[in-house]
Design an enzyme around this catalytic site. Structure first.
Site, mmCIF file in Angstrom:
data_model
loop_
_atom_site.group_PDB
_atom_site.id
_atom_site.type_symbol
_atom_site.label_atom_id
_atom_site.label_comp_id
_atom_site.label_asym_id
_atom_site.label_seq_id
_atom_site.Cartn_x
_atom_site.Cartn_y
_atom_site.Cartn_z
ATOM 1 N N HIS A 208 0.823 -1.205 0.000
ATOM 2 C CA HIS A 208 0.000 0.000 0.000
ATOM 3 C C HIS A 208 0.860 1.258 0.000
ATOM 4 O O HIS A 208 1.713 1.437 0.862
ATOM 5 C CB HIS A 208 -0.904 -0.022 1.241
ATOM 6 C CG HIS A 208 -1.729 1.201 1.413
ATOM 7 N ND1 HIS A 208 -1.969 1.766 2.645
ATOM 8 C CD2 HIS A 208 -2.370 1.985 0.517
ATOM 9 C CE1 HIS A 208 -2.722 2.837 2.502
ATOM 10 N NE2 HIS A 208 -2.984 2.986 1.214
ATOM 11 N N GLY A 210 0.273 5.294 0.232
ATOM 12 C CA GLY A 210 -0.846 6.113 0.671
ATOM 13 C C GLY A 210 -0.991 7.465 0.018
ATOM 14 O O GLY A 210 -1.564 8.377 0.617
ATOM 15 N N GLU A 235 3.396 5.441 7.344
ATOM 16 C CA GLU A 235 2.111 5.175 7.989
ATOM 17 C C GLU A 235 1.181 4.372 7.082
ATOM 18 O O GLU A 235 0.351 3.586 7.563
ATOM 19 C CB GLU A 235 1.443 6.488 8.405
ATOM 20 C CG GLU A 235 0.728 7.275 7.327
ATOM 21 C CD GLU A 235 1.660 7.900 6.296
ATOM 22 O OE1 GLU A 235 1.197 8.206 5.184
ATOM 23 O OE2 GLU A 235 2.835 8.091 6.609
ATOM 24 N N ASP A 236 1.334 4.528 5.764
ATOM 25 C CA ASP A 236 0.457 3.818 4.833
ATOM 26 C C ASP A 236 0.629 2.306 4.950
ATOM 27 O O ASP A 236 -0.356 1.558 4.946
ATOM 28 C CB ASP A 236 0.699 4.285 3.397
ATOM 29 C CG ASP A 236 2.180 4.421 3.055
ATOM 30 O OD1 ASP A 236 3.037 3.964 3.855
ATOM 31 O OD2 ASP A 236 2.496 4.991 2.000
ATOM 32 N N PHE A 237 1.873 1.850 5.078
ATOM 33 C CA PHE A 237 2.134 0.411 5.212
ATOM 34 C C PHE A 237 1.488 -0.144 6.479
ATOM 35 O O PHE A 237 0.845 -1.204 6.454
ATOM 36 C CB PHE A 237 3.641 0.152 5.231
ATOM 37 C CG PHE A 237 4.024 -1.278 5.523
ATOM 38 C CD1 PHE A 237 4.094 -2.207 4.500
ATOM 39 C CD2 PHE A 237 4.304 -1.696 6.816
ATOM 40 C CE1 PHE A 237 4.433 -3.532 4.757
ATOM 41 C CE2 PHE A 237 4.650 -3.012 7.086
ATOM 42 C CZ PHE A 237 4.709 -3.939 6.049
#
Length: 397
Positions: A208, A210, A235-237
Protein backbone atom coordinates in the site's frame (compact mmCIF):
# COMPACT_ATOMS: atom_id res chain seq x y z
CA UNK A 1 35.29 -31.47 -2.35
CA UNK A 2 31.78 -32.97 -2.57
CA UNK A 3 30.22 -30.57 0.01
CA UNK A 4 31.59 -27.62 -1.95
CA UNK A 5 30.06 -28.94 -5.17
CA UNK A 6 26.70 -29.49 -3.47
CA UNK A 7 26.83 -25.94 -2.09
CA UNK A 8 27.65 -24.59 -5.54
CA UNK A 9 24.72 -26.43 -7.11
CA UNK A 10 22.49 -25.39 -4.23
CA UNK A 11 23.17 -21.70 -4.88
CA UNK A 12 22.72 -22.23 -8.61
CA UNK A 13 19.33 -23.86 -8.09
CA UNK A 14 18.26 -21.02 -5.75
CA UNK A 15 19.20 -18.27 -8.20
CA UNK A 16 17.62 -20.11 -11.12
CA UNK A 17 14.38 -20.62 -9.17
CA UNK A 18 14.36 -16.96 -8.07
CA UNK A 19 14.92 -15.91 -11.68
CA UNK A 20 11.99 -18.04 -12.86
CA UNK A 21 9.81 -16.56 -10.11
CA UNK A 22 10.58 -13.05 -11.36
CA UNK A 23 9.51 -14.00 -14.87
CA UNK A 24 6.27 -15.30 -13.39
CA UNK A 25 5.80 -11.89 -11.72
CA UNK A 26 6.35 -10.22 -15.10
CA UNK A 27 3.64 -12.36 -16.65
CA UNK A 28 1.22 -11.84 -13.75
CA UNK A 29 1.76 -8.05 -13.78
CA UNK A 30 1.10 -7.82 -17.51
CA UNK A 31 -2.01 -10.03 -17.47
CA UNK A 32 -3.41 -8.63 -14.22
CA UNK A 33 -2.69 -5.08 -15.33
CA UNK A 34 -4.58 -5.69 -18.56
CA UNK A 35 -7.48 -7.14 -16.58
CA UNK A 36 -7.54 -4.67 -13.68
CA UNK A 37 -6.59 -1.24 -14.99
CA UNK A 38 -8.62 1.39 -16.87
CA UNK A 39 -11.96 -0.40 -16.63
CA UNK A 40 -15.19 1.52 -17.08
CA UNK A 41 -17.49 1.59 -14.09
CA UNK A 42 -20.32 -0.94 -14.68
CA UNK A 43 -23.67 0.74 -15.21
CA UNK A 44 -25.20 -1.35 -12.43
CA UNK A 45 -22.69 0.09 -9.97
CA UNK A 46 -22.91 3.60 -11.37
CA UNK A 47 -26.62 3.72 -10.49
CA UNK A 48 -26.11 2.58 -6.87
CA UNK A 49 -25.94 5.11 -4.01
CA UNK A 50 -22.37 6.16 -3.29
CA UNK A 51 -21.06 6.67 0.27
CA UNK A 52 -20.07 10.09 1.53
CA UNK A 53 -16.33 10.75 1.52
CA UNK A 54 -14.20 13.14 3.56
CA UNK A 55 -11.10 14.06 1.54
CA UNK A 56 -8.00 14.99 3.55
CA UNK A 57 -5.55 17.15 1.58
CA UNK A 58 -2.28 17.77 3.47
CA UNK A 59 -0.49 20.75 1.91
CA UNK A 60 2.94 22.30 2.32
CA UNK A 61 4.28 24.84 -0.12
CA UNK A 62 3.28 25.48 -3.72
CA UNK A 63 4.42 23.63 -6.81
CA UNK A 64 3.75 24.75 -10.42
CA UNK A 65 0.66 22.51 -10.81
CA UNK A 66 -0.88 22.85 -7.36
CA UNK A 67 -3.74 25.12 -8.49
CA UNK A 68 -4.81 22.90 -11.39
CA UNK A 69 -4.40 19.73 -9.29
CA UNK A 70 -6.53 21.02 -6.43
CA UNK A 71 -9.18 22.31 -8.81
CA UNK A 72 -9.80 18.76 -10.07
CA UNK A 73 -11.12 17.92 -6.59
CA UNK A 74 -13.72 20.68 -6.86
CA UNK A 75 -14.98 19.45 -10.24
CA UNK A 76 -15.42 15.72 -9.54
CA UNK A 77 -18.69 13.99 -10.44
CA UNK A 78 -19.46 12.61 -7.00
CA UNK A 79 -22.66 13.24 -5.04
CA UNK A 80 -21.49 13.68 -1.43
CA UNK A 81 -18.01 14.67 -0.33
CA UNK A 82 -16.19 17.28 1.69
CA UNK A 83 -12.72 18.73 1.15
CA UNK A 84 -10.60 19.18 4.27
CA UNK A 85 -7.40 21.10 3.53
CA UNK A 86 -4.64 20.65 6.12
CA UNK A 87 -2.02 23.41 6.26
CA UNK A 88 0.55 23.38 9.03
CA UNK A 89 1.71 27.00 8.79
CA UNK A 90 -0.58 30.04 8.42
CA UNK A 91 2.07 31.72 6.23
CA UNK A 92 2.12 28.80 3.76
CA UNK A 93 1.44 30.17 0.23
CA UNK A 94 -0.89 27.25 -0.52
CA UNK A 95 -3.49 28.85 1.78
CA UNK A 96 -4.22 31.63 -0.71
CA UNK A 97 -4.73 29.12 -3.53
CA UNK A 98 -7.12 27.07 -1.39
CA UNK A 99 -9.15 30.12 -0.33
CA UNK A 100 -9.47 31.28 -3.96
CA UNK A 101 -10.75 27.86 -5.03
CA UNK A 102 -13.25 27.74 -2.16
CA UNK A 103 -14.55 31.13 -3.27
CA UNK A 104 -14.71 29.97 -6.91
CA UNK A 105 -16.69 26.81 -6.05
CA UNK A 106 -19.04 27.81 -3.22
CA UNK A 107 -21.29 24.75 -3.71
CA UNK A 108 -18.47 22.36 -2.78
CA UNK A 109 -18.26 21.72 0.95
CA UNK A 110 -14.69 22.63 1.96
CA UNK A 111 -12.86 23.57 5.17
CA UNK A 112 -9.34 24.64 6.03
CA UNK A 113 -7.42 23.44 9.10
CA UNK A 114 -4.40 25.54 9.97
CA UNK A 115 -1.75 24.42 12.43
CA UNK A 116 -0.40 20.94 12.93
CA UNK A 117 -1.03 18.75 15.96
CA UNK A 118 1.70 16.87 17.80
CA UNK A 119 0.51 13.27 17.95
CA UNK A 120 3.66 11.61 16.66
CA UNK A 121 6.79 11.94 14.59
CA UNK A 122 5.05 11.72 11.21
CA UNK A 123 4.51 15.28 9.87
CA UNK A 124 1.76 14.15 7.51
CA UNK A 125 -0.24 12.57 10.34
CA UNK A 126 0.32 15.64 12.51
CA UNK A 127 -0.97 17.82 9.70
CA UNK A 128 -4.10 15.73 9.05
CA UNK A 129 -5.04 14.82 12.65
CA UNK A 130 -7.51 17.65 13.34
CA UNK A 131 -9.22 17.26 9.97
CA UNK A 132 -9.62 13.52 10.53
CA UNK A 133 -11.16 14.11 13.96
CA UNK A 134 -13.70 16.56 12.51
CA UNK A 135 -14.53 14.65 9.31
CA UNK A 136 -18.21 13.78 9.00
CA UNK A 137 -18.38 10.93 6.49
CA UNK A 138 -17.84 7.19 6.92
CA UNK A 139 -15.05 7.02 4.35
CA UNK A 140 -11.77 8.93 4.31
CA UNK A 141 -9.76 9.70 1.19
CA UNK A 142 -6.17 10.65 1.96
CA UNK A 143 -4.78 12.41 -1.09
CA UNK A 144 -1.35 13.98 -1.48
CA UNK A 145 -1.01 17.51 -2.83
CA UNK A 146 0.49 16.41 -6.16
CA UNK A 147 -2.39 14.10 -7.15
CA UNK A 148 -4.60 15.01 -10.10
CA UNK A 149 -8.11 13.52 -10.30
CA UNK A 150 -10.39 12.77 -13.22
CA UNK A 151 -14.08 13.54 -12.88
CA UNK A 152 -14.90 9.89 -12.16
CA UNK A 153 -11.80 8.87 -10.16
CA UNK A 154 -13.49 8.94 -6.76
CA UNK A 155 -16.48 7.08 -8.16
CA UNK A 156 -14.11 4.44 -9.53
CA UNK A 157 -12.45 4.03 -6.14
CA UNK A 158 -15.77 3.85 -4.28
CA UNK A 159 -17.06 1.19 -6.70
CA UNK A 160 -14.24 -1.13 -5.53
CA UNK A 161 -15.24 -0.76 -1.85
CA UNK A 162 -17.02 -4.09 -1.35
CA UNK A 163 -18.35 -5.50 1.94
CA UNK A 164 -15.03 -6.92 3.23
CA UNK A 165 -12.81 -4.33 1.55
CA UNK A 166 -11.32 -1.83 3.96
CA UNK A 167 -8.88 0.07 1.74
CA UNK A 168 -9.02 1.00 -1.94
CA UNK A 169 -5.85 2.68 -3.15
CA UNK A 170 -4.55 3.87 -6.48
CA UNK A 171 -1.43 2.39 -8.00
CA UNK A 172 1.19 5.18 -8.25
CA UNK A 173 1.83 6.56 -11.73
CA UNK A 174 2.60 9.96 -13.24
CA UNK A 175 1.02 12.48 -15.55
CA UNK A 176 2.77 13.22 -18.83
CA UNK A 177 5.66 15.66 -18.56
CA UNK A 178 8.59 17.03 -20.49
CA UNK A 179 12.29 16.32 -20.02
CA UNK A 180 14.44 13.37 -19.04
CA UNK A 181 13.41 13.43 -15.36
CA UNK A 182 9.71 13.16 -16.28
CA UNK A 183 10.53 10.28 -18.63
CA UNK A 184 12.53 8.56 -15.89
CA UNK A 185 9.68 8.89 -13.38
CA UNK A 186 7.11 7.49 -15.79
CA UNK A 187 9.39 4.57 -16.68
CA UNK A 188 10.01 3.71 -13.01
CA UNK A 189 6.37 3.93 -11.91
CA UNK A 190 5.15 2.15 -15.04
CA UNK A 191 7.64 -0.72 -14.91
CA UNK A 192 9.52 -1.64 -11.71
CA UNK A 193 6.93 -0.12 -9.37
CA UNK A 194 3.89 -1.31 -11.31
CA UNK A 195 5.24 -4.84 -11.66
CA UNK A 196 5.60 -5.32 -7.90
CA UNK A 197 2.42 -3.37 -7.12
CA UNK A 198 0.23 -5.39 -9.49
CA UNK A 199 1.75 -8.72 -8.43
CA UNK A 200 1.31 -7.80 -4.75
CA UNK A 201 -2.33 -6.90 -5.30
CA UNK A 202 -2.88 -10.16 -7.19
CA UNK A 203 -1.46 -12.19 -4.30
CA UNK A 204 -3.13 -9.97 -1.64
CA UNK A 205 0.24 -8.84 -0.24
CA UNK A 206 0.57 -5.49 1.56
CA UNK A 207 2.02 -3.05 -0.97
CA UNK A 208 0.00 0.00 0.00
CA UNK A 209 1.24 3.44 -1.00
CA UNK A 210 -0.85 6.11 0.67
CA UNK A 211 -0.64 8.95 -1.84
CA UNK A 212 -4.28 8.34 -2.85
CA UNK A 213 -6.23 5.92 -0.68
CA UNK A 214 -9.87 5.44 0.33
CA UNK A 215 -10.28 4.05 3.87
CA UNK A 216 -13.12 2.92 6.10
CA UNK A 217 -13.06 5.43 8.94
CA UNK A 218 -14.63 3.11 11.51
CA UNK A 219 -11.75 0.62 11.29
CA UNK A 220 -9.21 3.39 11.90
CA UNK A 221 -11.24 4.68 14.84
CA UNK A 222 -11.20 1.24 16.44
CA UNK A 223 -7.41 1.58 16.61
CA UNK A 224 -7.59 5.15 17.93
CA UNK A 225 -7.62 7.04 14.64
CA UNK A 226 -4.78 8.35 12.51
CA UNK A 227 -2.76 9.39 15.57
CA UNK A 228 -2.11 5.71 16.40
CA UNK A 229 0.15 5.55 13.34
CA UNK A 230 2.00 8.80 14.02
CA UNK A 231 5.11 6.98 15.28
CA UNK A 232 5.82 5.66 11.77
CA UNK A 233 7.02 7.54 8.70
CA UNK A 234 5.55 4.84 6.44
CA UNK A 235 2.11 5.17 7.99
CA UNK A 236 0.46 3.82 4.83
CA UNK A 237 2.13 0.41 5.21
CA UNK A 238 1.13 0.07 8.86
CA UNK A 239 -2.43 1.28 8.28
CA UNK A 240 -2.81 -1.38 5.61
CA UNK A 241 -1.23 -3.99 7.90
CA UNK A 242 -3.74 -3.06 10.61
CA UNK A 243 -6.64 -3.68 8.21
CA UNK A 244 -5.24 -6.96 6.88
CA UNK A 245 -4.53 -8.29 10.39
CA UNK A 246 -8.20 -7.74 11.22
CA UNK A 247 -9.50 -9.61 8.20
CA UNK A 248 -10.14 -6.69 5.86
CA UNK A 249 -9.11 -6.78 2.20
CA UNK A 250 -7.17 -4.09 0.38
CA UNK A 251 -7.26 -3.59 -3.37
CA UNK A 252 -6.29 -1.14 -6.08
CA UNK A 253 -8.79 0.78 -8.17
CA UNK A 254 -8.75 0.65 -11.95
CA UNK A 255 -7.37 4.18 -12.37
CA UNK A 256 -3.71 4.73 -11.38
CA UNK A 257 -2.85 7.73 -9.20
CA UNK A 258 -1.70 10.56 -11.44
CA UNK A 259 1.18 12.35 -9.73
CA UNK A 260 1.49 15.83 -11.21
CA UNK A 261 3.57 17.98 -8.89
CA UNK A 262 5.34 19.96 -11.62
CA UNK A 263 8.66 19.71 -9.77
CA UNK A 264 10.67 17.10 -11.61
CA UNK A 265 14.42 16.63 -11.54
CA UNK A 266 16.60 13.53 -11.43
CA UNK A 267 18.29 14.31 -8.11
CA UNK A 268 15.07 14.83 -6.12
CA UNK A 269 13.50 11.76 -7.71
CA UNK A 270 16.48 9.59 -6.76
CA UNK A 271 16.37 11.00 -3.23
CA UNK A 272 12.72 9.98 -3.08
CA UNK A 273 13.53 6.43 -4.20
CA UNK A 274 16.36 6.25 -1.66
CA UNK A 275 14.00 7.36 1.13
CA UNK A 276 11.50 4.67 0.21
CA UNK A 277 14.24 2.03 0.14
CA UNK A 278 15.35 3.00 3.66
CA UNK A 279 11.78 2.72 4.91
CA UNK A 280 11.38 -0.73 3.37
CA UNK A 281 14.63 -1.91 4.94
CA UNK A 282 13.53 -0.69 8.37
CA UNK A 283 10.08 -2.28 8.12
CA UNK A 284 11.12 -5.54 6.42
CA UNK A 285 14.81 -6.34 7.05
CA UNK A 286 14.79 -9.26 4.57
CA UNK A 287 14.43 -6.60 1.86
CA UNK A 288 18.18 -6.02 2.26
CA UNK A 289 18.82 -9.50 0.90
CA UNK A 290 16.10 -10.02 -1.67
CA UNK A 291 15.28 -6.61 -3.16
CA UNK A 292 18.61 -6.20 -5.02
CA UNK A 293 17.93 -9.57 -6.67
CA UNK A 294 14.76 -8.18 -8.23
CA UNK A 295 16.81 -5.71 -10.28
CA UNK A 296 17.24 -6.67 -13.93
CA UNK A 297 21.01 -6.23 -14.14
CA UNK A 298 21.70 -7.97 -10.82
CA UNK A 299 19.53 -11.06 -11.22
CA UNK A 300 20.71 -11.37 -14.82
CA UNK A 301 24.28 -11.90 -13.63
CA UNK A 302 23.25 -14.57 -11.14
CA UNK A 303 20.92 -16.22 -13.68
CA UNK A 304 23.69 -16.34 -16.26
CA UNK A 305 26.01 -17.97 -13.74
CA UNK A 306 23.33 -20.40 -12.50
CA UNK A 307 22.41 -21.59 -15.99
CA UNK A 308 26.09 -22.04 -16.88
CA UNK A 309 26.49 -24.28 -13.82
CA UNK A 310 23.24 -26.24 -14.21
CA UNK A 311 22.85 -26.44 -17.99
CA UNK A 312 26.26 -25.37 -19.36
CA UNK A 313 24.65 -22.45 -21.19
CA UNK A 314 26.81 -19.57 -22.36
CA UNK A 315 26.80 -16.86 -19.67
CA UNK A 316 26.91 -13.83 -21.98
CA UNK A 317 24.19 -15.19 -24.26
CA UNK A 318 21.83 -15.81 -21.34
CA UNK A 319 22.59 -12.39 -19.86
CA UNK A 320 21.91 -10.49 -23.10
CA UNK A 321 18.70 -12.41 -23.84
CA UNK A 322 17.60 -11.82 -20.24
CA UNK A 323 18.04 -8.04 -20.59
CA UNK A 324 16.28 -7.96 -23.98
CA UNK A 325 13.21 -9.91 -22.82
CA UNK A 326 13.02 -7.91 -19.56
CA UNK A 327 13.13 -4.72 -21.62
CA UNK A 328 10.29 -5.93 -23.88
CA UNK A 329 8.15 -6.94 -20.89
CA UNK A 330 8.65 -3.54 -19.30
CA UNK A 331 7.63 -1.78 -22.52
CA UNK A 332 4.45 -3.86 -22.68
CA UNK A 333 3.63 -3.20 -19.02
CA UNK A 334 4.27 0.54 -19.31
CA UNK A 335 1.98 0.71 -22.35
CA UNK A 336 -0.77 -1.04 -20.37
CA UNK A 337 -0.43 1.32 -17.40
CA UNK A 338 -0.29 4.39 -19.67
CA UNK A 339 -3.39 3.25 -21.61
CA UNK A 340 -2.51 5.56 -24.46
CA UNK A 341 0.34 7.04 -26.45
CA UNK A 342 3.51 7.50 -24.42
CA UNK A 343 4.89 11.06 -24.32
CA UNK A 344 8.37 9.97 -25.43
CA UNK A 345 9.96 7.98 -28.23
CA UNK A 346 11.22 4.41 -28.08
CA UNK A 347 14.79 5.74 -28.12
CA UNK A 348 14.07 7.93 -25.10
CA UNK A 349 12.55 4.90 -23.40
CA UNK A 350 15.72 2.88 -24.05
CA UNK A 351 17.92 5.59 -22.54
CA UNK A 352 15.65 6.14 -19.53
CA UNK A 353 15.18 2.41 -18.96
CA UNK A 354 18.92 1.69 -19.05
CA UNK A 355 19.61 4.59 -16.70
CA UNK A 356 16.97 3.39 -14.22
CA UNK A 357 18.06 -0.25 -14.33
CA UNK A 358 21.75 0.56 -13.90
CA UNK A 359 21.19 3.21 -11.24
CA UNK A 360 18.66 1.22 -9.17
CA UNK A 361 21.13 -1.16 -7.44
CA UNK A 362 23.49 1.74 -6.71
CA UNK A 363 20.73 3.73 -5.00
CA UNK A 364 19.79 0.72 -2.89
CA UNK A 365 23.36 0.14 -1.73
CA UNK A 366 23.73 3.82 -0.88
CA UNK A 367 20.47 3.74 1.10
CA UNK A 368 21.58 0.65 3.04
CA UNK A 369 24.63 2.47 4.41
CA UNK A 370 22.76 5.65 5.39
CA UNK A 371 19.67 4.99 7.55
CA UNK A 372 18.84 8.67 8.08
CA UNK A 373 15.78 10.08 6.34
CA UNK A 374 15.57 13.56 4.84
CA UNK A 375 12.01 14.72 4.15
CA UNK A 376 11.59 18.33 3.02
CA UNK A 377 13.28 20.37 5.79
CA UNK A 378 13.16 17.59 8.39
CA UNK A 379 15.58 14.86 9.38
CA UNK A 380 14.65 11.49 10.92
CA UNK A 381 16.34 8.39 12.27
CA UNK A 382 14.81 4.98 11.68
CA UNK A 383 14.76 1.98 14.00
CA UNK A 384 14.00 -1.63 13.11
CA UNK A 385 10.27 -2.14 12.78
CA UNK A 386 9.77 1.20 11.03
CA UNK A 387 9.47 3.41 14.13
CA UNK A 388 11.06 6.81 13.51
CA UNK A 389 12.49 9.60 15.62
CA UNK A 390 12.82 13.18 14.41
CA UNK A 391 16.29 14.62 14.93
CA UNK A 392 15.08 18.19 15.31
CA UNK A 393 11.32 18.30 15.95
CA UNK A 394 9.60 21.25 14.35
CA UNK A 395 6.27 21.11 16.19
CA UNK A 396 6.46 21.50 19.95
CA UNK A 397 3.92 20.07 22.37
Amino acid sequence: MAPMIYTLYGFAIFFFAFWCALWLLHLIAILYGKYKLHKKIPETLADEPLPGVSILKPLMGVDPHLLSNLETFFTMRYPIYELLFCIEDRTDPSLEIVNNLIAKYPKVQASVFIGGSSVGVNPKINNMHRAFEESVHDFILISDSGIRMKEDTLQDMASHMCDRTGIVHQMPFTSDGNGFAATLEKIYFGTAQSRMYLAADFFRINCHTGMSTLIRKCVLEQEGGLKSFGCYLAEDFFISKHFIDRGWRTTISSQPAMQNSGICDVRSFQARLSRWAKLRMAMLPLVIIFEPLTECMVIGIFAGWATSVLFKWEFLTVYMIHILVWFICDWILLSIVQNGVLPFSKFEFIIGWLFRECKGPCLFISAAFDPSIQWRNRSFKLAWGGIAQEVKPRIKC
